[in-house]
Structures are given as C-alpha cells and as structure tokens.
Write a protein that holds these residues in place. Sequence first.
Motif, PDB file in Angstrom:
ATOM      1  N   VAL A 270      19.355  54.176  28.757  1.00  0.00           N
ATOM      2  CA  VAL A 270      18.849  55.546  28.664  1.00  0.00           C
ATOM      3  C   VAL A 270      17.402  55.463  28.199  1.00  0.00           C
ATOM      4  N   ARG A 271      16.516  56.114  28.935  1.00  0.00           N
ATOM      5  CA  ARG A 271      15.092  56.062  28.618  1.00  0.00           C
ATOM      6  C   ARG A 271      14.520  57.478  28.640  1.00  0.00           C
ATOM      7  N   VAL A 272      13.793  57.840  27.603  1.00  0.00           N
ATOM      8  CA  VAL A 272      13.085  59.123  27.549  1.00  0.00           C
ATOM      9  C   VAL A 272      11.616  58.780  27.343  1.00  0.00           C
ATOM     10  N   PRO A 273      10.843  58.672  28.421  1.00  0.00           N
ATOM     11  CA  PRO A 273       9.448  58.232  28.299  1.00  0.00           C
ATOM     12  C   PRO A 273       8.675  59.068  27.280  1.00  0.00           C
ATOM     13  N   GLY A 274       8.054  58.366  26.343  1.00  0.00           N
ATOM     14  CA  GLY A 274       7.220  59.043  25.346  1.00  0.00           C
ATOM     15  C   GLY A 274       7.949  59.417  24.068  1.00  0.00           C
ATOM     16  N   LEU A 275       9.285  59.421  24.084  1.00  0.00           N
ATOM     17  CA  LEU A 275      10.037  59.780  22.886  1.00  0.00           C
ATOM     18  C   LEU A 275      10.332  58.501  22.091  1.00  0.00           C
ATOM     19  N   ASN A 276       9.397  58.110  21.258  1.00  0.00           N
ATOM     20  CA  ASN A 276       9.486  56.824  20.580  1.00  0.00           C
ATOM     21  C   ASN A 276      10.489  56.787  19.434  1.00  0.00           C
ATOM     22  N   SER A 277      11.165  57.884  19.202  1.00  0.00           N
ATOM     23  CA  SER A 277      12.208  57.897  18.170  1.00  0.00           C
ATOM     24  C   SER A 277      13.602  57.757  18.774  1.00  0.00           C
ATOM     25  N   LEU A 278      13.707  57.598  20.093  1.00  0.00           N
ATOM     26  CA  LEU A 278      15.024  57.646  20.747  1.00  0.00           C
ATOM     27  C   LEU A 278      15.978  56.603  20.180  1.00  0.00           C
ATOM     28  N   TYR A 279      15.537  55.363  20.121  1.00  0.00           N
ATOM     29  CA  TYR A 279      16.443  54.303  19.667  1.00  0.00           C
ATOM     30  C   TYR A 279      16.945  54.589  18.253  1.00  0.00           C
TER      31      TYR A 279
ATOM     32  N   VAL B  73      14.906  62.497  31.211  1.00  0.00           N
ATOM     33  CA  VAL B  73      15.848  61.483  30.735  1.00  0.00           C
ATOM     34  C   VAL B  73      16.251  60.626  31.931  1.00  0.00           C
ATOM     35  N   GLN B  74      15.914  59.358  31.857  1.00  0.00           N
ATOM     36  CA  GLN B  74      16.239  58.418  32.936  1.00  0.00           C
ATOM     37  C   GLN B  74      17.463  57.607  32.523  1.00  0.00           C
ATOM     38  N   ILE B  75      18.456  57.564  33.404  1.00  0.00           N
ATOM     39  CA  ILE B  75      19.706  56.862  33.106  1.00  0.00           C
ATOM     40  C   ILE B  75      19.974  55.853  34.225  1.00  0.00           C
ATOM     41  N   GLU B  76      20.192  54.609  33.841  1.00  0.00           N
ATOM     42  CA  GLU B  76      20.555  53.569  34.801  1.00  0.00           C
ATOM     43  C   GLU B  76      21.838  52.896  34.314  1.00  0.00           C
ATOM     44  N   TRP B  77      22.699  52.524  35.256  1.00  0.00           N
ATOM     45  CA  TRP B  77      23.904  51.804  34.852  1.00  0.00           C
ATOM     46  C   TRP B  77      24.250  50.740  35.889  1.00  0.00           C
ATOM     47  N   THR B  78      24.939  49.718  35.411  1.00  0.00           N
ATOM     48  CA  THR B  78      25.434  48.640  36.254  1.00  0.00           C
ATOM     49  C   THR B  78      26.885  48.385  35.891  1.00  0.00           C
ATOM     50  N   LEU B  79      27.739  48.367  36.881  1.00  0.00           N
ATOM     51  CA  LEU B  79      29.171  48.146  36.688  1.00  0.00           C
ATOM     52  C   LEU B  79      29.557  46.851  37.375  1.00  0.00           C
ATOM     53  N   CYS B  80      30.318  46.006  36.681  1.00  0.00           N
ATOM     54  CA  CYS B  80      30.708  44.732  37.285  1.00  0.00           C
ATOM     55  C   CYS B  80      32.098  44.319  36.816  1.00  0.00           C
ATOM     56  N   TYR B  81      32.853  43.723  37.720  1.00  0.00           N
ATOM     57  CA  TYR B  81      34.156  43.154  37.394  1.00  0.00           C
ATOM     58  C   TYR B  81      34.431  42.024  38.383  1.00  0.00           C
ATOM     59  N   THR B  82      35.430  41.224  38.097  1.00  0.00           N
ATOM     60  CA  THR B  82      35.842  40.150  38.991  1.00  0.00           C
ATOM     61  C   THR B  82      37.174  40.537  39.605  1.00  0.00           C
ATOM     62  N   SER B  83      37.264  40.464  40.922  1.00  0.00           N
ATOM     63  CA  SER B  83      38.459  40.946  41.611  1.00  0.00           C
ATOM     64  C   SER B  83      39.170  39.807  42.334  1.00  0.00           C
ATOM     65  N   ALA B  84      40.497  39.861  42.316  1.00  0.00           N
ATOM     66  CA  ALA B  84      41.251  39.027  43.245  1.00  0.00           C
ATOM     67  C   ALA B  84      40.903  39.480  44.662  1.00  0.00           C
ATOM     68  N   VAL B  85      40.968  38.560  45.613  1.00  0.00           N
ATOM     69  CA  VAL B  85      40.603  38.895  46.992  1.00  0.00           C
ATOM     70  C   VAL B  85      41.766  38.572  47.920  1.00  0.00           C
ATOM     71  N   ASP B  86      41.768  39.224  49.065  1.00  0.00           N
ATOM     72  CA  ASP B  86      42.782  38.978  50.092  1.00  0.00           C
ATOM     73  C   ASP B  86      42.061  38.672  51.394  1.00  0.00           C
ATOM     74  N   PRO B  87      41.898  37.395  51.750  1.00  0.00           N
ATOM     75  CA  PRO B  87      41.150  37.052  52.960  1.00  0.00           C
ATOM     76  C   PRO B  87      41.826  37.492  54.250  1.00  0.00           C
ATOM     77  N   THR B  88      43.113  37.848  54.209  1.00  0.00           N
ATOM     78  CA  THR B  88      43.734  38.387  55.423  1.00  0.00           C
ATOM     79  C   THR B  88      43.222  39.788  55.709  1.00  0.00           C
ATOM     80  N   ASP B  89      42.822  40.509  54.658  1.00  0.00           N
ATOM     81  CA  ASP B  89      42.347  41.886  54.804  1.00  0.00           C
ATOM     82  C   ASP B  89      40.826  41.903  54.699  1.00  0.00           C
TER      83      ASP B  89
END
Length: 793
Positions: free
Chosen positions: A759-768, A616-632
């Motif tokens: 989520v990917r299970v190579p060869g398991l064509n019923s996963l979806y 079972v292969q699992i990949e994830w991507t997390l993203c958000y937009t943050s306020a920034v502090d250029p002094t730090d």
Amino acid sequence: MSPDPRNGDRETRRPLLGAGERLRGEAERTRFGRKTEPAWTSAEMYERLAPSAERLKSEFALLPEALRAQHVVIEATLWPNYLASSHYPDVLLNRFGLYAVGTKQGKADRRTTARYQPEQSTKTLLLAGSDEGIRGFVDLALTKPTSEEDPLWSQLREFTTFGLPSPEAIVHTPANFGDGELFTWEAVLSPVGRTDVERLAWGDIAFEKWVALVRSLHGDVDLKYRRFVGGLTFVPVSMTVESAKRAASFNLLRVMRPMPRLRSIPTELFKSSTQPPPSPPPLGTAPRSRLRIATFDGGVDLSLPALAPYVRQIDLTSESAIVDGVNHGTVVSTALLYGYVESGRTLPRPTAFLDHYRVLPPPAPPSGDFEETVNWLLDEIERTVRTHRYSIVNLSLGPECVVEDDGEPNRWTATLDALAAELGVVFVCAAGNNGEEDAASGRDRVQVPADMANGIGVGACVSRSLTVAPKRARYSARGPGRPGQRVSPAGVQFGGVLPKTPFVGVAVGGTMVETAGTSFAAPLVTHGVAGLAATLGSAYGQAHILRAFGAHFADRHPSQQRRRDVGHGRFKEDYAPVWECPADTVTLLYHDRLQRGEQVAMYLPVPEGIPADALVQIEWTLCYTSAVDPTDTADYTRSGIEVYFRPHYRRRSLFNTKTKKQILEVVDFEHDEAKIVEILRTQPAKWSDSPLADQGWQKRDEGSLRNAGKWETLSRGQRTFIAKDLFKPRIDLNHLARARGVLVNERIEPLPVALLVTVRVPGLNSLYDVVRQQIPVLVPLEQLVQLPVRLLA
C-alpha cells in the motif's frame, strides 16, 4: 522509546511486515444465481450435432480391435459458455457410463443472447467408455429432443461437436523431412479404465497393441524409456513420417511429435574479455547460509579459488568434459554463488553451497540416437533431486521444445511440476534463446521446462540498470506459457547482448569472457532466490513464498502489453533492499493455509485518517504451489484461487429478489439510507451479503476469470483509488480444487498460500508509522524470521 540494540532505532527503521494472516476475517458467500444461457435450443443443437453423431457412429463401427483398448476414447468439445467445472455434464456421462481421461485446449465460438464471440478458448473432453456406452451416447444425439427440460439433452447441447480423435491433429510433422527418413518421435498415450486395477491391466494390454502396431509399420519402440507421468504413458518411437501418420489412428494416442534434442552450446558463445578478473573472497570465508543448491550443466573449473571451497562437481555423464561445456558451467556457477561478477573487485561472501552436476556432453546412446539424451537427462534430474531433496535447482539447459497452443502434455514440464509440488522445490529455468524465431508459428515461445506452473521461467533483458524499464533481449523467448503459468517467462534478468553490452563472467582458468543468453540470466535469479531463502529460513523460505517475493518486487515495465516479453518484470539479484519500506509505503506478507471451498477475507493495511483526496496505490501478488494433472492440459493445475478485491466495506449492490441478477443500485448502507428505504418500498430487493467487488468480477464468464488468473499459481493485481473510496478494503480468496474437469468436493490437504500486499500513498510520509500504531498485530518480518542485521547491509 529506547532503541533496539539489534535493529537500530525503531523510529528510523521501517521493516517489511509479516503476520498479515492475523487480519484474516470471514468472507460472506455471495451467490448471484446467474444461469448460463444456452448457446442454442435443444432442437437447434440436434441439427448441429447430428452430422458429428453420424460420423462418430460410422467411425466407431469400423474401428479395428488392434487400434483400441477395452474402452474407446472419443473427443467432445464444449461451447466456451460451459467452460467452468461447475457445468461438467455428469448426468449425461453417468447415464452412459462415460468418464473423462483428460482434456485438450481448443477454440470455439461463444454465443449468448447478448453477443457472439468467435474463436474463444474452450476445452475438449477426452471421454472413454464401453461399446454399449458409446453407442448409447451416439443414439441420444441422433434422437430428436422432445423437451427443452430433458436433463440429458440439456447437457448434450453443451458440446459443439464430438468424434474419434483426429489422426491429422495427432501427428506434429517435422518442418523438413525426406521420403522414408527415419525419425525418433515421442508418443504420448492416454490412460483408460475407471479404477487403478483397470488402468494398470488395460494399459499394459493396450501398450502391447501399440508396440505391435509400430513394428508392423517397420518402426520400433524404445521400451527402456517408457515412462508414466500423471497417468500418461510417454515412450520414444522410431519410424518414418508416413508410418507415423498411419500409426496415429491408434485410439489411445494423444500426440506424436519429433523427439527434441538438448539445446546446444554454440562454439562462438564465449569471447575473451580484457576486463580484469575479480579477486576471490578472503581465505576461510563461509557462505551466508548452509543452504545447498543444485545446477545441471557442463562442468566447472574447481581450480579457481573463488569456486573450490563452495562447489563440488558430480559427474553424471561418462563422457569427457569439453571446453565450451566447462566454460558455460563455470560462468553459470560463478553467477549462482556471487550474482553478477564485477570485474577487478573482491567477490562478496557466496550465498550458499553449490552442487554442480556435470551432464554435458551426455553419454552417447548405444543406438546412436542422440534424441534419447533428453530422456536420460530428465531421469537424472528427477533421481538426483529426489535423492538429495534440494529446495532450489537451477536449469540453464533443457530440450529444444517450445510450449504449444494445443497444450499437449510435455514430459519435462509435467515431471518437474509434480516434483515441485511434492517436494517443495523451486526450479529456476532458462526460457531459451529462440526469441528471434518465427512468431507466427510460435517458434519464439518459451521452451520447456520454463513453462512450469510451479517454477520460475527466466528470460533475458538488455540492462541491469534499475533506472530503466526492463526490455527483452531480442534472442530471449517470449510468452505466453501454458495454463497454470500463462505469464511466462515469469520474469527476466540481465543476459547480455553481444557485442555492445555482453554478459561478462568468469570462465576456465579464471579468465573473463563475454557472452549472452538466458542461460546466464537464470542463475542471477537463482542467486537472488537462494539469498532470499537463506534470509527467510525454513519457516518462511518455502517455494511459493520465494516465487511471490520474486514477482512482487520485480522491476516492472509500465506497459501491460510487454508482459509477453518480460513477464512480471526484472527479478532481483539481491532482496536486502526490500526489507525496508519507504515512509509512504507499507508491504505486508500474509501466509496462510486455505481449506478447499474456504472463502476468507484478507483485510489490507490501509489505516483510517488518510486525507480523503489522497491517491492510494495498492499492489498484490498471490502465489501457491499446485498439484498438476498432465492428462488435463486445459485444466492443468488442480488448485485455483478466486480473487475478489472489495475496496469499500459499506458499498453493496441492491438486487431484485425475484430475478436475483438484476442489479438495481450500488449503495452505501450508512450514507444512502433514504435511497435504500425508497427502493425497498417500491421493489422486491435486498442488498448483497458481500461488499461490491471491484471491476465487476461477479459478471465475468469463466474464460475471463481464467485469463485473470483463477487457475494460475502466480498472479498479480494493482489498483489506484482516491482514499474516500476505500473503507476496510480487503481481498477475498476462495480455494477451489478440481480433478478430471470436475470440482472436487471431498476433503483435501489445506493449500498454503502467500499473499504480498503493498500500500502506497505518495507524499504521506507518516503512512508506515500510522499502520504500525493502528494495527499493532502486524510484526516486522525480520522478527518472525530472526533476520540477522548483517543481511540488511
């Protein structure tokens, strides 16, 4: 089941899924009670800190009134052991009325009872305070501690050294200069004061002293370009190197660096091509959306039928257009509308409308100092984006200025990051063509503003082919970037390589030209992002979701070591193919808002019944937009996400209830009942509240967590398991917020977060199909965004 007349037979289609946030659950808060071991005893640290304290005492006493504000700034470098915001020495600082006005990146040795690690990343606190407070702080460091339990000394020993800012480190001397040669510098001044009223009043008084100092050294200050960004003051200064080194003793000065010029367009960049030009779309063809994107460039040939109906040019410069500038802008504009142009073919429908702001050549400054054009252009970009509220902006130009390891704030990056956070703009920025410059000195690093934490920096790769791994074009700038976006450039696209595999585009008069550069890779990425935004609509076409899609579906290089070259991979020109999942794959979008301090569990779409020995292969991507502090600059982003991947719900760690940190055993509380009973009978133990985190996250120090993406606005992860080692797998997210080096505890606005999981299970064509059956709350994303069928074609 009858077929859906809009979407075809549902049994043969597998759309990307949405509403992953419906799988959200509560996450148990696990506290391991780990205590940071002191690097040294208080007595040992007294011996190490005394020289710094003596030197600071002497320098402070000699600091002239003309070189300081009402409060004085000192630098205090932390041991890497105490990098986490939870270690902030508030008791010590409050005792002497000191407060942070920023941070800098630094290096120091990391030492624990178990090991010694030289030259680890850390940060230097910039602390300000009254004369009385500074003297009290120094006197404490010169007084031998009487006990290891002394609360002031227990925090004082978190520092490796302290002192006044070093003039030698402040001035970034040009590589080649002559005696008496006049330079234009960018001076950056720290704020001082505990309240807005103090900062405003004292800042003006200190700035007047700064101006007087510069002029006493036969220099000048360009007052019309004095700008304030996140508390910092940026101002151009004209003076010699010798004078700059003398001016560097001014206490509030953070950095003096040569003012960069705009990147130039080489006159030999465009070569005529023998390939036939494409045909424009049929007359009256409307764009795929009403979206209007913006670019700032050298002008565009509006006599071309492929551009005239969809592009409007707005001149921000009073100078006459030049051929090279219009060629550059026309190639960029064509790529923004159509993607990579295939010669001899009919162009497809453009993705969006385009506003092309002509900024090249910039207006000649009255002083003749062309470094001023960098400030002029940034002002124009900020004013224009604020006025018209563009959601997507392409920048194929910028200053000749690379990101630096000292992390000193850059006005371009800080301004555009703040604008992106405030208005929800996606800035897509060319990374620069300096990739063949000297690597040892960092001259091959990405150029600002491609180092934005909230933007997409784009490098160039040598091929568009999806059958080969992305490879960096030699000229393309490399990473890493600054904190908040260390993976920089974020990704790459085809930029061409002369003479073998050039980027072919439409230039002035409709002629085809051969060229190369990250300037042309960036609009291909922008084109893809604009098409994605048009597809997702206003509800889902938000900046952090667009950036998450870009990174998640990028064509990756198999080697992690190549991230410095290609970032997350080759971004797509067209996202239509991602809407269909292969039969053995499920991709799910989670879109949620997290309160500060809220820890949630996002359960993954892994169904029951997968063969126990399947991969079972699992990949994830997390993203958000943050306020920034250029002094730090060490703590640049103000929001962070701790990520814990927990693969098996029943597997917990048993720990000793007396020591709270000695892991006794990892057990499955359903299958290891006998083992658990025996351990509980013989030892004081209990199991953890949360399932075991993969890869020992709970054991990592703050430096490792930062490198793993704790404070990065865009991060990725991937794991491969045997199915029997997964049971109700989940990703726990914990929203952290900080300001001036301290974790924020008050209520702040919830943080919108995008999480894409495949989520990917190579060869398991019923996963979806099995996922749709077992988890019916998930919905095809096309239904959530009312995706037209024609956009899937």
